[in-house]
Enzyme design. Structure first.
Site, mmCIF file in Angstrom:
data_model
loop_
_atom_site.group_PDB
_atom_site.id
_atom_site.type_symbol
_atom_site.label_atom_id
_atom_site.label_comp_id
_atom_site.label_asym_id
_atom_site.label_seq_id
_atom_site.Cartn_x
_atom_site.Cartn_y
_atom_site.Cartn_z
ATOM 1 N N GLY A 1 0.404 -1.025 6.228
ATOM 2 C CA GLY A 1 -0.969 -0.260 6.493
ATOM 3 C C GLY A 1 -2.408 -0.715 6.814
ATOM 4 O O GLY A 1 -2.160 -1.992 6.776
ATOM 5 N N GLY B 1 -6.760 -5.319 2.344
ATOM 6 C CA GLY B 1 -6.808 -6.074 1.359
ATOM 7 C C GLY B 1 -7.251 -5.180 0.337
ATOM 8 O O GLY B 1 -7.592 -5.612 -0.992
ATOM 9 N N GLY B 2 -7.168 -3.909 0.327
ATOM 10 C CA GLY B 2 -7.444 -2.917 -0.751
ATOM 11 C C GLY B 2 -6.602 -3.227 -2.062
ATOM 12 O O GLY B 2 -6.954 -3.080 -3.010
ATOM 13 N N GLU C 1 -0.268 -10.590 3.612
ATOM 14 C CA GLU C 1 -0.399 -9.768 4.706
ATOM 15 C C GLU C 1 -0.535 -10.343 5.942
ATOM 16 O O GLU C 1 0.122 -10.254 6.914
ATOM 17 C CB GLU C 1 -1.010 -8.609 4.480
ATOM 18 C CG GLU C 1 -0.467 -7.507 3.344
ATOM 19 C CD GLU C 1 -1.794 -6.549 2.831
ATOM 20 O OE1 GLU C 1 -1.222 -5.553 2.466
ATOM 21 O OE2 GLU C 1 -2.623 -6.689 3.095
ATOM 22 N N GLY D 1 0.898 -1.177 -0.080
ATOM 23 C CA GLY D 1 0.121 0.077 0.070
ATOM 24 C C GLY D 1 0.800 1.126 0.163
ATOM 25 O O GLY D 1 2.355 1.215 0.115
#
Length: 237
Positions: free
Chosen positions: A88, A101-102, A109, A31
């Protein structure tokens, strides 16, 4: 001139770097904020201020960036423990529960965070929420052959799912593991993350969801105070 959000992210990335010491095995998150942290880490290593660092990345994107910066890397299977993971989050509630999980990297992660002796989350103040999932959808990684089945099962427990589509190709987003992602919304948000995390992961065809429950040890929050970027540390009592 940089916008305020970028200034907050840079401030929190620099604060996170101060927790890194020589000889550490580090989990390097994904991220925009984590990328700033990786860049700051690379600068510290190249200047000789940090030595004998080994990184474990959580995404292909992070691996490429760390390699370009000369950060030594190892695969997850090559390490038995991670001293410190820094990553993040898309949302953080008052109980330190997260949605991630964007970037469709939440499986790796979560593996890295769970292996870390200490997990520090770096966010700007816009990511702090009272209730999860009111703004950001919950990512669920699913086997390609099972996405419709999983979508139906999630509907049975009150969730509305959308298959995440790619922006620059025709078709869905494909994860580093070769799977698809459902983005899920629950009316009223998520009030019991611990139960829901297990409930979704028990659906056949689900690899992992983006709820990170009881993993974060500290949240570093970038904020603007009187026009100046600063960092607030939130720690579990």
């Amino acid at each position: 001139m940089e916008d305020l959000q970028t200034q907050m992210k840079e401030a929190v990335a620099k604060a996170a770097i101060e927790q890194i010491h020589d000889g550490m095995v580090l989990g390097l998150g994904s991220g925009s904020t984590a990328a700033l942290m990786i860049k700051a880490l690379g600068a510290k290593i190249s200047s000789g201020h940090l030595k004998d660092i080994v990184g474990v990345t959580t995404s292909f994107q992070g691996e490429v960036l760390a390699t370009e910066l000369g950060i030594p890397l190892q695969g997850l299977s090559a390490v038995s423990q991670i001293d410190l993971a820094i990553d993040g989050a898309d949302e953080v509630d008052s109980n330190f529960q997260l949605i991630k999980g964007g970037g469709a990297c939440h499986v790796q992660e979560k593996l890295v965070a769970s292996l870390a002796e200490r997990f520090v989350v770096v966010v700007d103040s816009s990511k702090i929420v009272k209730t999860l999932n009111l703004t950001f959808k919950l990512p669920v990684e699913v086997l390609p052959s099972a996405w419709q089945l999983v979508k139906n099962k999630i509907h049975e427990i009150g969730g509305v799912s959308q298959l995440r589509m790619a922006q620059k190709k025709a078709g869905p987003i494909v994860t580093d593991q070769g799977n698809l992602v459902l983005d899920v919304t629950f009316a009223g948000g998520i009030n019991d993350p611990q139960t829901l995390e297990k409930q979704i992961n028990n659906i056949p065809g689900v690899l992992e969801n983006g709820l990170f429950v009881n993993l974060a040890d500290e949240v570093l929050v970038g904020e603007i105070v009187s026009g100046t970027p600063g960092v607030k540390s939130l720690q579990k009592i």
